[in-house]
Scaffold this active site. Structure first.
Site, mmCIF file in Angstrom:
data_model
loop_
_atom_site.group_PDB
_atom_site.id
_atom_site.type_symbol
_atom_site.label_atom_id
_atom_site.label_comp_id
_atom_site.label_asym_id
_atom_site.label_seq_id
_atom_site.Cartn_x
_atom_site.Cartn_y
_atom_site.Cartn_z
ATOM 1 N N GLY A 41 0.794 -1.229 0.000
ATOM 2 C CA GLY A 41 0.000 0.000 0.000
ATOM 3 C C GLY A 41 0.824 1.275 0.000
ATOM 4 N N GLY A 273 -3.150 16.991 4.065
ATOM 5 C CA GLY A 273 -4.017 15.897 4.493
ATOM 6 C C GLY A 273 -4.271 14.917 3.363
ATOM 7 N N HIS A 446 20.129 0.989 33.183
ATOM 8 C CA HIS A 446 20.882 2.238 33.223
ATOM 9 C C HIS A 446 22.212 2.083 32.506
ATOM 10 C CE1 HIS A 446 22.521 5.993 34.758
ATOM 11 N NE2 HIS A 446 23.632 5.324 35.037
HETATM 12 P P1 FAD Z 1 -3.132 2.105 1.801
HETATM 13 O O1 FAD Z 1 -1.812 1.858 2.401
HETATM 14 O O2 FAD Z 1 -3.355 3.380 1.089
HETATM 15 O O3 FAD Z 1 -3.415 0.864 0.836
HETATM 16 C C1 FAD Z 1 -4.519 0.795 0.020
HETATM 17 C C2 FAD Z 1 -4.163 0.023 -1.220
HETATM 18 O O4 FAD Z 1 -5.351 -0.263 -1.929
HETATM 19 C C3 FAD Z 1 -3.280 0.803 -2.183
HETATM 20 O O5 FAD Z 1 -2.087 0.090 -2.443
HETATM 21 C C4 FAD Z 1 -4.124 0.940 -3.443
HETATM 22 O O6 FAD Z 1 -3.357 0.805 -4.647
HETATM 23 C C5 FAD Z 1 -5.081 -0.217 -3.305
HETATM 24 N N1 FAD Z 1 -6.349 -0.033 -4.005
HETATM 25 C C6 FAD Z 1 -7.179 1.035 -3.968
HETATM 26 N N2 FAD Z 1 -8.298 0.812 -4.683
HETATM 27 C C7 FAD Z 1 -8.158 -0.446 -5.210
HETATM 28 C C8 FAD Z 1 -8.981 -1.261 -6.024
HETATM 29 N N3 FAD Z 1 -10.166 -0.843 -6.449
HETATM 30 N N4 FAD Z 1 -8.515 -2.469 -6.373
HETATM 31 C C9 FAD Z 1 -7.307 -2.906 -5.947
HETATM 32 N N5 FAD Z 1 -6.499 -2.190 -5.163
HETATM 33 C C10 FAD Z 1 -6.920 -0.979 -4.785
HETATM 34 N N6 FAD Z 1 1.616 5.934 8.905
HETATM 35 C C11 FAD Z 1 2.264 5.509 9.998
HETATM 36 O O7 FAD Z 1 1.670 4.836 10.834
HETATM 37 N N7 FAD Z 1 3.587 5.786 10.190
HETATM 38 C C12 FAD Z 1 4.292 6.513 9.307
HETATM 39 O O8 FAD Z 1 5.480 6.748 9.516
HETATM 40 C C13 FAD Z 1 3.635 6.995 8.154
HETATM 41 N N8 FAD Z 1 4.307 7.713 7.238
HETATM 42 C C14 FAD Z 1 3.655 8.145 6.109
HETATM 43 C C15 FAD Z 1 4.369 8.899 5.197
HETATM 44 C C16 FAD Z 1 3.742 9.355 4.053
HETATM 45 C C17 FAD Z 1 4.516 10.168 3.066
HETATM 46 C C18 FAD Z 1 2.381 9.017 3.811
HETATM 47 C C19 FAD Z 1 1.710 9.468 2.551
HETATM 48 C C20 FAD Z 1 1.670 8.269 4.720
HETATM 49 C C21 FAD Z 1 2.301 7.830 5.887
HETATM 50 N N9 FAD Z 1 1.627 7.091 6.848
HETATM 51 C C22 FAD Z 1 2.272 6.672 7.975
HETATM 52 C C23 FAD Z 1 0.210 6.725 6.686
HETATM 53 C C24 FAD Z 1 0.075 5.279 6.193
HETATM 54 O O9 FAD Z 1 0.763 5.146 4.975
HETATM 55 C C25 FAD Z 1 -1.401 4.935 6.015
HETATM 56 O O10 FAD Z 1 -2.105 5.184 7.202
HETATM 57 C C26 FAD Z 1 -1.550 3.455 5.663
HETATM 58 O O11 FAD Z 1 -0.848 3.142 4.491
HETATM 59 C C27 FAD Z 1 -3.033 3.110 5.494
HETATM 60 O O12 FAD Z 1 -3.151 1.779 5.143
HETATM 61 P P2 FAD Z 1 -4.381 1.237 4.275
HETATM 62 O O13 FAD Z 1 -4.104 -0.205 4.072
HETATM 63 O O14 FAD Z 1 -5.645 1.660 4.893
HETATM 64 O O15 FAD Z 1 -4.296 2.008 2.897
HETATM 65 P P1 NAI Z 2 -1.919 16.303 8.406
HETATM 66 O O1 NAI Z 2 -3.361 16.265 8.666
HETATM 67 O O2 NAI Z 2 -0.973 15.709 9.371
HETATM 68 O O3 NAI Z 2 -1.452 17.821 8.236
HETATM 69 C C1 NAI Z 2 -2.021 18.694 7.311
HETATM 70 C C2 NAI Z 2 -1.674 20.097 7.730
HETATM 71 O O4 NAI Z 2 -2.052 20.977 6.687
HETATM 72 C C3 NAI Z 2 -2.440 20.546 8.985
HETATM 73 O O5 NAI Z 2 -1.537 21.161 9.861
HETATM 74 C C4 NAI Z 2 -3.483 21.508 8.444
HETATM 75 O O6 NAI Z 2 -3.831 22.508 9.350
HETATM 76 C C5 NAI Z 2 -2.731 22.076 7.243
HETATM 77 N N1 NAI Z 2 -3.588 22.602 6.189
HETATM 78 C C6 NAI Z 2 -4.759 22.098 5.736
HETATM 79 N N2 NAI Z 2 -5.215 22.851 4.709
HETATM 80 C C7 NAI Z 2 -4.297 23.827 4.516
HETATM 81 C C8 NAI Z 2 -4.186 24.906 3.591
HETATM 82 N N3 NAI Z 2 -5.112 25.095 2.669
HETATM 83 N N4 NAI Z 2 -3.110 25.707 3.664
HETATM 84 C C9 NAI Z 2 -2.140 25.506 4.610
HETATM 85 N N5 NAI Z 2 -2.207 24.509 5.512
HETATM 86 C C10 NAI Z 2 -3.259 23.675 5.443
HETATM 87 O O7 NAI Z 2 -1.751 15.669 6.947
HETATM 88 P P2 NAI Z 2 -0.462 15.253 6.139
HETATM 89 O O8 NAI Z 2 0.749 15.831 6.746
HETATM 90 O O9 NAI Z 2 -0.765 15.523 4.718
HETATM 91 O O10 NAI Z 2 -0.440 13.686 6.363
HETATM 92 C C11 NAI Z 2 -1.525 12.871 5.925
HETATM 93 C C12 NAI Z 2 -1.707 11.672 6.783
HETATM 94 O O11 NAI Z 2 -0.608 10.799 6.685
HETATM 95 C C13 NAI Z 2 -1.861 12.049 8.227
HETATM 96 O O12 NAI Z 2 -3.132 11.633 8.648
HETATM 97 C C14 NAI Z 2 -0.815 11.321 8.959
HETATM 98 O O13 NAI Z 2 -1.344 10.646 10.056
HETATM 99 C C15 NAI Z 2 -0.249 10.329 7.955
HETATM 100 N N6 NAI Z 2 1.200 10.339 8.116
HETATM 101 C C16 NAI Z 2 1.724 9.789 9.240
HETATM 102 C C17 NAI Z 2 3.068 9.838 9.469
HETATM 103 C C18 NAI Z 2 3.604 9.275 10.722
HETATM 104 O O14 NAI Z 2 2.877 8.589 11.418
HETATM 105 N N7 NAI Z 2 4.871 9.515 11.041
HETATM 106 C C19 NAI Z 2 3.995 10.444 8.514
HETATM 107 C C20 NAI Z 2 3.324 11.037 7.395
HETATM 108 C C21 NAI Z 2 1.978 10.943 7.216
#
Ligand code: FAD
Ligand code: NAI
Length: 467
Positions: A41, A273, A446
């Site tokens: 994913g 977001g 520690h």
């Molecule tokens: P996804 O991982 O989005 O998987 C859904 C899959 O479904 C995709 O591969 C897609 O191709 C597939 N799909 C969609 N529609 C169809 C269809 N019709 N048929 C077949 N396949 C389909 N979370 C953390 O906990 N820790 C982190 O450090 C973290 N870092 C992140 C960094 C970034 C840059 C981003 C963008 C996200 C990050 N997240 C992190 C969030 C995390 O990636 C998501 O919460 C997580 O992947 C959600 O899992 P999911 O299985 O619900 O969806």
């Molecule tokens: P986010 O919800 O964490 O942050 C979005 C930020 O954009 C917020 O601070 C919001 O106030 C701001 N914002 C919204 N509209 C705006 C606008 N028009 N102009 C300026 N600022 C605006 O979402 P983000 O960073 O895109 O991450 C998406 C998801 O991926 C999150 O839900 C997060 O949980 C997940 N994720 C988790 C990570 C982790 O667990 N380490 C790492 C990266 C992503």
């Protein structure tokens, strides 16, 4: 050709593949459908894992450039960005192939293509290789995840105007990088490029970064990241963007109104977001309810309004985190196998992998005040932790919040070295319904960073030893 399954999971991310594995472990016949051509994913392919690979590489670069000299090691690092990006891709490949192996090991059928629900007990897959496959399903699990949210005037081309995906693939360090959104992605990837020499400006709509986190942590995080070189324009909205092939000019104005200003950047990351992904899934046709933001609606058992169709992970909203998605995958599989699957939403940690790491679980001080809960707070600085000082990495603190009467831990907030690992001890204590005293009376090795957690727990009862 049609095949029968107990569970057909659409989406091979952390929610979907984990659900399929757990179902298979429990003796159910399971299939997972993924259209990306690679399992894992968003998380493994373009999210958690590549982001953490780049954060680690750039942290080492930063240490070599600015911190190792303090330890008596003098080096002048030279950046090889291609190797850094290639390494990140190799890590992704290793992990995604690992998940494919797990499918085989657990005898889960992996179908490569796009799944569409064509009846309450049927999924039709348009295969990536051409043709169609119909799967008959006793139960269907929607695990299709989420996609980048954008603004109508920001056209993402993954070159100049990028989502997180493009921002992890750049082969040249942009001189000036705008980051729209001071949330988790903005700060993690903003840190990556700041460490490599970009001038990074984070533009955040709200008055403070990291909405939803503990107020004290938000303030401290912004101060620390500012010290590292990130620039912040909080309380600011972007109203227009003008792109050329190599630059983008953003028009910005104060969120509460005021004079507009234009600034030119070499690249822009949009991180405001993510939104649920349900394109071409056939949900309306089979009558699955979604909310006004497009998230699939589920009940306590993660079942949609259509019997036998469940939904898990980012597509149902809540904390959009990989480990929350995984927990839901396990819970649904266990329920389908007749067990009592359950997710404890009160105890899900959140970690921001900037340096120092920011980690959080449970209630914030603001949340407790708003709910009128009487609580105690214990705080301990890493400056007073021997291991942190020995490591030369002693910024930040641990804060533990517990119920004033019962001492039960209600939340913890950490900004400091390896905060993401340290929080897990408190998560475990909370899962067991533990008190601050339980943590405080547990012997900690520690010298160790976890001693800061113990001391914060002692501080709840105003009896920290080292501060
Ligand atoms: P996804 O991982 O989005 O998987 C859904 C899959 O479904 C995709 O591969 C897609 O191709 C597939 N799909 C969609 N529609 C169809 C269809 N019709 N048929 C077949 N396949 C389909 N979370 C953390 O906990 N820790 C982190 O450090 C973290 N870092 C992140 C960094 C970034 C840059 C981003 C963008 C996200 C990050 N997240 C992190 C969030 C995390 O990636 C998501 O919460 C997580 O992947 C959600 O899992 P999911 O299985 O619900 O969806
Ligand atoms: P986010 O919800 O964490 O942050 C979005 C930020 O954009 C917020 O601070 C919001 O106030 C701001 N914002 C919204 N509209 C705006 C606008 N028009 N102009 C300026 N600022 C605006 O979402 P983000 O960073 O895109 O991450 C998406 C998801 O991926 C999150 O839900 C997060 O949980 C997940 N994720 C988790 C990570 C982790 O667990 N380490 C790492 C990266 C992503």
């Amino acid at each position: 050709m049609s095949d029968n399954f107990d569970v057909v999971v659409i989406g091979g991310g952390p929610a979907g593949y984990v659900c399929a594995i757990r179902a298979a472990q429990l003796g159910l016949k399971a299939a997972v459908i993924e259209k990306r051509g690679s399992l894992g994913g968003t998380c493994l392919n373009v999210g958690c894992i590549p982001a953490k690979a780049l954060l680690q590489s750039t942290h080492l670069y930063e240490m070599a450039a600015h911190e190792m000299a303090d330890h008596g090691i003098k080096v002048t690092p030279k950046l090889d960005l291609d190797t850094m990006i290639d390494r990140k891709e190799a890590v992704v490949k290793q992990l995604t192939q690992g998940v494919e192996f797990l499918m085989k090991k657990n005898k889960v059928k992996y179908v490569v293509g796009e799944g569409k629900i064509t009846a309450a007990d049927q999924v039709t897959v348009t295969l990536n290789d051409g043709g169609e496959e119909v799967l008959q399903a006793e139960n269907i699990v929607i695990a299709t995840g989420s996609d980048v949210a954008s603004l109508p005037f920001l056209e993402i081309d993954e070159k100049v105007m990028m989502s997180s995906t493009g921002a992890m693939e750049m082969r040249k360090v942009p001189k000036k990088l705008a980051v729209i959104g001071g949330g988790v992605i903005g700060l993690e990837l903003g840190s990556v490029w700041n460490r490599l020499g970009s001038e990074v400006t984070v533009i955040e709509f709200l008055d403070q970064i990291l909405p939803g986190m503990d107020g004290e942590i938000r303030k401290t995080a912004q101060r620390m990241l500012k010290k590292q070189g990130l620039k912040f324009k909080t309380g600011t909205k972007v109203t227009a963007a003008k792109k050329t092939k190599t630059t983008v000019t953003l028009s910005m104005e104060p969120a509460k109104g005021g004079d507009a200003e234009d600034e030119k950047f070499d690249a822009c990351l949009v991180a405001i977001g993510r939104k649920p992904y349900t394109d071409n899934l056939g949900l309306s046709e089979v009558g699955v309810d979604m909310d006004e933001r497009g998230f699939v609606k589920v009940d306590h058992d993660l079942q949609t309004n259509v019997a036998g169709i469940f939904a898990i992970g980012d597509v149902i909203g809540g904390m959009m985190l990989a480990h929350k998605a995984e927990e839901e995958g396990v819970a649904v599989a266990e329920m389908l196998a007749g067990q009592s699957g359950h997710v404890n939403y009160d105890v899900i940690p959140g970690v921001v992998y900037v340096h120092p790491e920011i980690a959080s679980v449970g209630k914030t001080e603001e949340g407790l005040k708003e709910a009128g809960v009487d609580y105690k707070s214990g705080k301990f600085p890493f400056q007073a932790n021997g291991r942190a000082l020995a490591n030369g990495d002693s910024e930040g603190f641990v804060k533990i919040l517990s119920d004033a009467k019962t001492d039960r831990v209600l939340g913890a907030h950490i900004i400091g070295p390896q905060g993401g690992d340290l929080i897990q001890e408190v998560v475990q204590a909370m899962e067991f319904g533990g008190s601050a005293e339980d943590i405080a009376r547990t012997c900690h090795g520690h010298p160790g960073l976890p001693e800061a957690v113990k001391e914060a727990a002692l501080a709840v009862a105003k009896r920290a030893i080292h501060s």
